[in-house]
Design a protein around this motif. Structure first.
Motif, PDB file in Angstrom:
ATOM      1  N   ASN A  55     -10.518   0.458  -5.353  1.00  0.00           N
ATOM      2  CA  ASN A  55     -10.755  -0.298  -4.170  1.00  0.00           C
ATOM      3  C   ASN A  55      -8.760   0.728  -3.560  1.00  0.00           C
ATOM      4  O   ASN A  55      -8.712   0.418  -2.921  1.00  0.00           O
ATOM      5  N   ASP A  56      -8.264   1.498  -4.313  1.00  0.00           N
ATOM      6  CA  ASP A  56      -7.705   2.108  -4.270  1.00  0.00           C
ATOM      7  C   ASP A  56      -7.206   3.795  -4.834  1.00  0.00           C
ATOM      8  O   ASP A  56      -6.794   4.009  -6.012  1.00  0.00           O
ATOM      9  N   ARG A  57      -7.944   4.472  -4.454  1.00  0.00           N
ATOM     10  CA  ARG A  57      -7.983   5.815  -4.629  1.00  0.00           C
ATOM     11  C   ARG A  57      -7.079   6.827  -4.565  1.00  0.00           C
ATOM     12  O   ARG A  57      -7.817   8.211  -5.787  1.00  0.00           O
ATOM     13  N   GLU A  58      -6.312   6.710  -4.294  1.00  0.00           N
ATOM     14  CA  GLU A  58      -5.473   7.214  -4.256  1.00  0.00           C
ATOM     15  C   GLU A  58      -3.929   7.051  -3.503  1.00  0.00           C
ATOM     16  O   GLU A  58      -3.344   5.552  -3.176  1.00  0.00           O
ATOM     17  N   ASP A  59      -3.027   7.031  -4.301  1.00  0.00           N
ATOM     18  CA  ASP A  59      -1.291   7.406  -4.098  1.00  0.00           C
ATOM     19  C   ASP A  59      -0.160   8.297  -3.498  1.00  0.00           C
ATOM     20  O   ASP A  59      -0.221   9.240  -4.446  1.00  0.00           O
ATOM     21  N   TYR A  60       0.658   7.537  -2.335  1.00  0.00           N
ATOM     22  CA  TYR A  60       1.515   9.013  -2.455  1.00  0.00           C
ATOM     23  C   TYR A  60       3.191   8.524  -2.441  1.00  0.00           C
ATOM     24  O   TYR A  60       3.061   6.996  -2.692  1.00  0.00           O
ATOM     25  N   TYR A  61       3.465   9.292  -2.819  1.00  0.00           N
ATOM     26  CA  TYR A  61       4.572   8.868  -3.201  1.00  0.00           C
ATOM     27  C   TYR A  61       5.787  10.223  -2.586  1.00  0.00           C
ATOM     28  O   TYR A  61       5.935  11.125  -2.614  1.00  0.00           O
ATOM     29  N   ALA A  62       7.152   9.735  -1.682  1.00  0.00           N
ATOM     30  CA  ALA A  62       7.832  10.360  -1.279  1.00  0.00           C
ATOM     31  C   ALA A  62       9.195  10.842  -2.107  1.00  0.00           C
ATOM     32  O   ALA A  62       9.721  10.495  -2.956  1.00  0.00           O
ATOM     33  N   VAL A  63       9.151  12.235  -2.370  1.00  0.00           N
ATOM     34  CA  VAL A  63      10.609  12.968  -2.918  1.00  0.00           C
ATOM     35  C   VAL A  63      11.578  14.088  -2.137  1.00  0.00           C
ATOM     36  O   VAL A  63      10.913  14.939  -1.164  1.00  0.00           O
ATOM     37  N   PRO A  73       1.320  -1.402  -0.042  1.00  0.00           N
ATOM     38  CA  PRO A  73       0.049   0.038   0.036  1.00  0.00           C
ATOM     39  C   PRO A  73       1.422   1.060   0.307  1.00  0.00           C
ATOM     40  O   PRO A  73       2.391   1.208   0.217  1.00  0.00           O
ATOM     41  N   ASN A  74       0.275   2.138  -0.280  1.00  0.00           N
ATOM     42  CA  ASN A  74       1.171   3.193  -0.908  1.00  0.00           C
ATOM     43  C   ASN A  74      -0.018   4.441  -0.687  1.00  0.00           C
ATOM     44  O   ASN A  74      -0.380   5.789  -1.035  1.00  0.00           O
ATOM     45  N   ASN A  75      -1.336   4.592   0.060  1.00  0.00           N
ATOM     46  CA  ASN A  75      -2.520   5.510  -0.071  1.00  0.00           C
ATOM     47  C   ASN A  75      -2.516   6.190   1.434  1.00  0.00           C
ATOM     48  O   ASN A  75      -3.642   6.700   1.976  1.00  0.00           O
TER      49      ASN A  75
END
Length: 467
Positions: free
Chosen positions: A123-131, A100-102
């Motif tokens: 069933n996975d409405r958003e994704d998050y990423y770190a930079v 998961p990355n929600n």
């Protein structure tokens, strides 16, 4: 009355159900492993002339086992019977980031210049990423969307939204959309969020891909320097490279200025509009450059300001504040004691009373008259048929609501008043009667650059109207 089927998706991707019905009405449901309904297509009525109906349903999902339910229920709950057939197919999303990355807590760290592939699912409405940015600089996001609508957000480490691009619709003829976003930021870790929210806040699903790249600002002074208390010390002749970012709206520098008649401030700008303000040690604003607008064809501008008129040989410690007008980007400043021409990218030298026009009100840069030269006036011969008008009285009072030199009516004499007087002198501004009287400080019944210069000297406490 109903049938159930299990299907397992080995990865995130698109489940396609081609359904042929020979029932007057049918409904189709999809459930997760916890038994919760995720999707449905209800009350599908056949074509009466053929007593059949064929549909293709596409559903974007995460890797898991799901359950398909078929029944013959219509709008009113009536139950119908008959035959049906369907085929389920699966196309992987090719996502290369593990779920998961929600949330920010689950955000996946990404590398610069590496393509990220992801999917927004039901069933996975958003994704998050770190930079993580190692220094101040420019973050560029090249984004390709295969979703009817997408939105992109950037958050700081405290979870506060810093930037967004929302509800971007694809090109219907290609079912794709490509955008490039440029964001100037300070050194820190940030979080990118992707979702499929569109108009009316409807949620859309599908695939996307993006690449994040970074270019350092090359700033020569470390942050923070966002107040007089945090001002970074600089020296005469030092070229200072800096950046105004979306989370760093201004920069402050501390400089000790010598008593010199050849002191200049050089500003090299790579943004649409920039201003530099000069403060005394007690925090009082002494002077500013006005908004310096770049040259659109080159997207840069270099200007040198002669500080002699401001300081008149005074020396001491001062503060410079850099700010921009609804934009971010790079700049360079330098305080020069001597010839500034080698420091200026466009070799333009002006005096403080020739500050650049505000770009919001002036489409081109004005070229005011030389403030060291008095404006000539043509003598007008008297008309012998008309009586001579009375001589103007130099002690005519200013309108009660106006003070001598205070053109903007804020009850104080500032460089803004001098700038307004200068614009009137070079015929770029028309003043009403009260402002004209306030601007005519030498009382010669005309507004000239001499009036503007006098107002500026009074504003910086180098002169008075009584002198």
């Amino acid at each position: 009355r109903e049938d159930y089927y299990a299907v397992t998706l080995p990865s995130s991707g698109r489940l396609t159900i081609d359904f042929d019905s020979y029932i007057q009405f049918y409904s189709l449901f999809l459930y997760g492993g916890d038994g919760k309904e995720l999707w449905s297509s209800r009350d599908n009525e056949w074509v009466s002339s053929t007593a059949t109906r064929s549909d293709t349903h596409t559903i974007d999902l995460e890797a898991a086992t799901y359950y398909i339910k078929v029944n013959g229920t219509d709008y009113w709950g009536n139950a119908y019977t008959g035959n049906y057939q369907f085929a389920a197919a699966f196309t992987p999303s090719d996502a290369n980031i593990d779920e998961p990355n929600n949330s920010i807590a689950d955000a996946k760290t990404i590398d610069f210049d590496s393509q990220v592939k992801g999917q927004i699912a039901i069933n996975d409405r958003e994704d998050y990423y770190a930079v993580t940015l190692p220094s101040s600089g420019r973050l560029t996001i090249d984004f390709d969307s295969y979703i009817q609508f997408y939105s992109l957000f950037l958050y700081g480490g405290d979870g506060k939204e810093l930037w967004s691009a929302q509800k971007k619709e694809w090109v219907s003829s290609t079912a794709t959309r490509s955008d490039t976003y440029i964001i100037d930021l300070e050194a820190a870790t940030y979080y990118i969020k992707v979702n499929g929210i569109g108009t009316w806040d409807n949620a859309y699903t599908g695939n996307y891909q993006f690449t994040a790249s970074f270019v350092s600002a090359g700033a020569t002074v470390a942050e923070p320097n966002n107040s007089i208390a945090q001002a970074s010390p600089i020296s005469i002749g030092q070229r200072v490279n800096g950046q105004i970012a979306i989370n760093d709206p201004d920069d402050y520098y501390k400089v000790t200025l010598p008593a010199s008649s050849s002191l200049s401030l050089v500003v090299n700008s790579y943004v649409p509009s920039i201003k530099v303000e000069l403060y005394t040690v007690d925090g009082s604003r002494l002077w500013d450059t006005g908004w310096i607008r770049w040259i659109e064809t080159t997207e840069k501008r270099g200007v040198s300001f002669d500080l002699y008129e401001v300081l008149q040989g005074a020396s001491g410690e001062y503060y410079l504040r850099i700010l921009m007008d609804d934009c971010t980007g790079l700049y360079q400043i330098c305080v020069v004691n001597g010839d500034p021409s080698s420091y200026i990218i466009d070799d333009q030298i002006i005096t403080p009373s020739e500050v650049p026009s505000d770009p919001a009100t002036e489409p081109t840069d004005p070229q005011p008259a030389d403030p060291t030269e008095p404006e000539p006036t043509e003598p007008q011969p008297a008309d012998p048929t008309e009586p001579e008008p009375p001589e103007p009285q130099p002690t005519d009072p200013i309108e009660p609501e106006m003070t001598l030199g205070d053109l903007d009516g804020d009850k104080q004499i500032t460089s803004s008043d001098a700038r307004l007087a200068l614009r009137a002198a070079v015929k770029l501004e028309t003043l009403d009667e009260a402002k004209t009287k306030a601007a005519d400080v030498d009382k010669d019944n005309q507004i000239t650059t001499s009036d503007a210069r006098k107002i500026l000297r009074v504003a910086v406490k180098l002169d008075s109207f009584d002198a």
